[in-house]
Motif scaffolding. Sequence first.
Motif, short mmCIF file in Angstrom:
data_model
loop_
_atom_site.label_atom_id
_atom_site.label_comp_id
_atom_site.label_asym_id
_atom_site.label_seq_id
_atom_site.Cartn_x
_atom_site.Cartn_y
_atom_site.Cartn_z
N SER A 165 11.07 61.51 80.81
CA SER A 165 11.29 60.53 79.74
C SER A 165 11.30 61.22 78.38
N PRO A 166 12.37 61.98 78.10
CA PRO A 166 12.42 62.73 76.84
C PRO A 166 12.48 61.82 75.61
N HIS A 167 12.82 60.52 75.80
CA HIS A 167 12.91 59.59 74.67
C HIS A 167 11.53 59.10 74.20
N LEU A 168 10.48 59.37 74.98
CA LEU A 168 9.15 58.91 74.57
C LEU A 168 8.35 60.07 73.98
N GLN A 169 7.68 59.78 72.86
CA GLN A 169 6.84 60.81 72.23
C GLN A 169 5.45 60.27 71.95
N ALA A 170 4.53 61.20 71.84
CA ALA A 170 3.15 60.81 71.54
C ALA A 170 3.02 60.42 70.07
N SER A 171 2.18 59.43 69.79
CA SER A 171 1.88 59.11 68.39
C SER A 171 1.10 60.27 67.79
N PRO A 172 1.38 60.63 66.52
CA PRO A 172 0.60 61.69 65.90
C PRO A 172 -0.87 61.26 65.76
N ARG A 173 -1.73 62.24 65.73
CA ARG A 173 -3.17 61.93 65.70
C ARG A 173 -3.56 61.01 64.52
#
Length: 375
Positions: A296-304
């Motif tokens: 799922s390259p379209h999903l990213q982690a929220s920044p801290r």
Amino acid sequence: MSAAAATHRLFRMDEMETLRRDRRLDPQLIRQLRNGLLKKFEPDDVVRERFPASDAVQLHALKLFQRMDSEIDGATKLLFETDSGLLIESVILRIASGRTTLCVSSQIGCAAACDFCATGKMGIAKNLATEEILDQVVQAGQILRAENRRLSNIVFMGMGEPLHNEANVTEAIQLLTAPDHFARSPSTVLVSTVGVPAAMLRLANAFPRLNLALSLHSADQATRETIIPLGKKASLTQLHDTIQEIQTIQDREFMIEYLMLRGVNDSAEDAKRLIDWIGDLRVHVNLIPYNTIEASPHLQASPRPTIESFADLLKASGLKTTVRYSLGHDIEAACGQLIRQENRQRAMQARRAAAEGDSHVGFLDVRQVIDGLES
Ligand SMILES: C[S@@+](CC[C@H](N)C(=O)[O-])C[C@H]1O[C@@H](n2cnc3c(N)ncnc32)[C@H](O)[C@@H]1O
Ligand code: SF4
């Protein structure tokens, strides 16, 4: 030891009773064997040595395939091979306080097919047998015993949706808490679910002291459905009502898990929606930083900082909120990749073998089962 003779499974009362009768064993010997392995997690050779018919007993349901120890913290990932030839994983977490948690799998693959989850992307779904669930506990318990540690908690947060394997998970919890088996307190066990209302209620009724968690991940119906296809089967209103009913059965806090995905569910507006949805439920919100997955390259982690601000908004509204900074980052990526590729190959081989008529192993494509699941 003759492999053909070792057909009596330790986890099965009926099979052990047959063995006791056939070999005219003192019932005390069976109790001693069970206590040694299931309560004390003694090594196999120690319990076998004390048991006169050990050639006939199958102590384990899983074969340890690989062990990966984190080099940065106290996490150990165990990959097990099941009878079907597919792999599952369990994770031991050693926390600084001295407590230990074991994360167990309940299925191989998962029909819920969540967009952010490597297990959901496996494309296969198969339930683990009760003894395959329990043997993860035994083998992890033995590893911890060898380090002079005790297993404190067990969480159903590994591969699979526990409530899509309700019968075996329920039986596993019964045995984990039965005085003549593992004799553990239900309050040391947690079941995390993506949300299967009827099964959640049955579990709460069966085990009022069991901990339950819902993987909510969004308090907006449309957003939740885009990341959790199974979200269509149970509305947010239905899930809220279910937790409310559970809290009349269980006098304990319910856990809400919320995966932080950049630009998907991490705005101040999303926090407000979550606060409104929770209303007066007695919950603990656990924010989960997202581990990126290749599928799922379209999903990213929220920044801290976004996670911290989100947490601050929840706390300011009076909600108990924690952030789960997970252990074992170095073994996570390596293992997720390995298990997904291995299982796809193994499932394909098994399907080919089945087509040629020399296999009885049945794998379900998740697309075949997702519509048939109970909501
Ligand atoms: C793997 S699931 C197993 C239990 C159950 N099926 C559920 O969804 O709650 C356990 C938790 O891991 C979370 N999870 C799945 N994929 C993740 C990822 N890539 N990064 C962080 N957490 C993830 C899930 O959302 C869930 O809260
Ligand atoms: S329900 Fe849990 S295990 Fe299944 S795909 Fe979703 S997050 Fe993964």
